[in-house]
Enzyme design. Structure first.
Site, mmCIF file in Angstrom:
data_model
loop_
_atom_site.group_PDB
_atom_site.id
_atom_site.type_symbol
_atom_site.label_atom_id
_atom_site.label_comp_id
_atom_site.label_asym_id
_atom_site.label_seq_id
_atom_site.Cartn_x
_atom_site.Cartn_y
_atom_site.Cartn_z
ATOM 1 C CE LYS A 116 -4.344 -1.657 2.030
ATOM 2 N NZ LYS A 116 -5.267 -1.535 3.167
ATOM 3 C CE LYS A 161 -8.182 -9.766 -3.721
ATOM 4 N NZ LYS A 161 -7.969 -9.856 -2.257
ATOM 5 C CE LYS A 185 -14.696 -3.501 -0.432
ATOM 6 N NZ LYS A 185 -13.736 -3.562 0.689
HETATM 7 P P1 ADP Z 1 -10.871 -4.928 2.486
HETATM 8 O O1 ADP Z 1 -9.946 -3.904 1.947
HETATM 9 O O2 ADP Z 1 -12.009 -4.455 3.258
HETATM 10 O O3 ADP Z 1 -10.180 -6.122 3.063
HETATM 11 P P2 ADP Z 1 -11.292 -6.411 0.193
HETATM 12 O O4 ADP Z 1 -12.202 -6.072 -0.919
HETATM 13 O O5 ADP Z 1 -9.842 -6.500 -0.052
HETATM 14 O O6 ADP Z 1 -11.627 -5.365 1.221
HETATM 15 O O7 ADP Z 1 -11.730 -7.774 0.897
HETATM 16 C C1 ADP Z 1 -12.837 -7.930 1.735
HETATM 17 C C2 ADP Z 1 -13.158 -9.389 1.785
HETATM 18 O O8 ADP Z 1 -13.596 -9.833 0.525
HETATM 19 C C3 ADP Z 1 -12.004 -10.274 2.194
HETATM 20 O O9 ADP Z 1 -12.473 -11.294 3.038
HETATM 21 C C4 ADP Z 1 -11.514 -10.846 0.904
HETATM 22 O O10 ADP Z 1 -10.968 -12.098 1.017
HETATM 23 C C5 ADP Z 1 -12.776 -10.897 0.075
HETATM 24 N N1 ADP Z 1 -12.412 -10.646 -1.310
HETATM 25 C C6 ADP Z 1 -11.980 -9.474 -1.806
HETATM 26 N N2 ADP Z 1 -11.748 -9.569 -3.113
HETATM 27 C C7 ADP Z 1 -12.023 -10.844 -3.454
HETATM 28 C C8 ADP Z 1 -11.964 -11.575 -4.678
HETATM 29 N N3 ADP Z 1 -11.578 -11.002 -5.815
HETATM 30 N N4 ADP Z 1 -12.337 -12.869 -4.682
HETATM 31 C C9 ADP Z 1 -12.733 -13.454 -3.534
HETATM 32 N N5 ADP Z 1 -12.803 -12.831 -2.342
HETATM 33 C C10 ADP Z 1 -12.452 -11.538 -2.302
#
Ligand code: ADP
Ligand code: NA
Length: 330
Positions: free
Chosen positions: A114, A197, A200
């Site tokens: 980050k 992946k 967000k």
């Molecule tokens: P944060 O920044 O709040 O952790 P993320 O979007 O990185 O947000 O992840 C939140 C949750 O969603 C985590 O448990 C993560 O494993 C799941 N997650 C995020 N992106 C993916 C993805 N592409 N496929 C499967 N699970 C995901």
């Protein structure tokens, strides 16, 4: 209650959650609600560790909570709340900072990622301390189970080290948590860049399928998903990342295991596969989207639910914090 405790959370870092969050987190959380005394948090204090817009953050926090509920997290069964509403998170994080080595915190790979992504000016002490805040989130509730993506595994390991260190230095206080790492089969990739992946913070808006997207938009995103120059539908993450991703999504939304799914598409084209995935996702998301929008239409009621849940969380958290303060002489 005698059920084991569970803690998990997501950052309110976008206006909507996406299909990866749904498959990789929300669905799993929903299914764990009965076996655990679960705490599901919207971690807004984590969201301010990177540059953010206050009005957007406030809105995103509410929207994230609404999507938790709409996806089936029951705020009468689980404790569903906003992190900043429970001051003990920040309070315990400070204490944990005082038993965390600078060197050990410096080894956290997410911080390195980050800080290089956001640049030197945005690399704050808050971003550096993200893992100790996360440790506080978990330890306050005596959570044994912590479902996380594999990018968070190192933070849960640090949490375990801190719990053990505190316990041996000051006396048995914390439950040592176990990470529950979500399986590779639940990992969803970007539709436009199927080697990365779905995230967000994705660069390509068309590669991310948002839970709150209108159905026509979702259908269009699948229609324009990147595949490959072959015609064969089979799961092969290395050679066919786009097609494999579509198969993964379809498998998780239909419950059909991969070999059986591949069988169904022998001799059929990518257009069929894309249409079927879109239909399955739209069918699953439509009621969730409708429910989320309904909840967001009545912000006073949503705020009331979140406040009541924060009170419930604080009751548990404050007992832990008091014990910690007591142990260390505060
Ligand atoms: P944060 O920044 O709040 O952790 P993320 O979007 O990185 O947000 O992840 C939140 C949750 O969603 C985590 O448990 C993560 O494993 C799941 N997650 C995020 N992106 C993916 C993805 N592409 N496929 C499967 N699970 C995901
Ligand atoms: Na994450």
């Amino acid at each position: 209650t005698s059920k084991p405790r569970l803690f998990s959370g997501m950052q309110p870092s976008a206006q909507s959650l996406h299909i990866g969050n749904y498959v990789g987190a929300l669905q799993q959380w929903r299914d764990m609600q009965d076996a655990y005394d679960a705490f599901f948090c919207v971690v807004d204090l984590h969201a301010i560790t990177v540059p953010q817009d206050p009005a957007a953050l406030r809105e995103q926090t509410r929207r994230t909570a609404a999507q938790y509920i709409a996806a089936g997290i029951d705020p009468a069964k689980s404790t569903l709340y906003v992190q900043s509403h429970v001051p003990a998170h920040s309070q315990l994080a400070w204490v944990l900072n005082t038993i965390t080595g600078f060197g050990e915190a410096s080894r956290m790979t997410q911080f390195k990622d980050k800080s290089s992504r956001y640049g030197a000016d945005a690399t704050t002490l808050g971003l550096f301390a993200y893992p100790t805040l996360m440790a506080a989130d978990i330890l306050l509730y005596g959570a044994e189970a912590v479902p996380v993506g594999d990018d968070q595994k190192q933070h849960v390991e640090l949490t375990r080290d801190l719990a053990n260190r505190f316990n041996s230095r000051f006396g048995e206080t914390f439950v040592v948590p176990e990470p529950i790492i979500l399986t590779e089969t639940a990992r969803i990739y970007d539709l436009q860049n199927p080697e990365s992946k779905m995230s967000k913070s994705a660069a390509s808006e068309n590669g991310v399928v948002w839970l709150l997207d209108e159905p026509a938009k979702t259908a269009k995103k699948f229609k324009t998903a990147v595949t490959d120059a072959e015609r064969e539908i089979r799961f092969d993450r290395g050679a066919k990342p786009g097609v494999s991703n579509l198969l993964t999504i379809l498998s998780s939304f239909t419950g059909t295991a991969m070999p059986a799914l591949e069988e169904q598409y022998v001799g059929r084209g990518y257009g069929d596969l894309k249409k079927d995935v879109a239909d399955a996702v739209v069918a699953a998301f439509e009621p969730v989207r409708a429910r989320a929008l309904e909840l967001l239409d009545d912000p006073a009621e949503l705020d009331r639910v979140l406040a009541a849940n924060a009170d419930r969380a604080a009751e548990v958290a404050d007992v832990t914090l008091k014990a910690v303060y007591d142990r260390i002489g505060l």
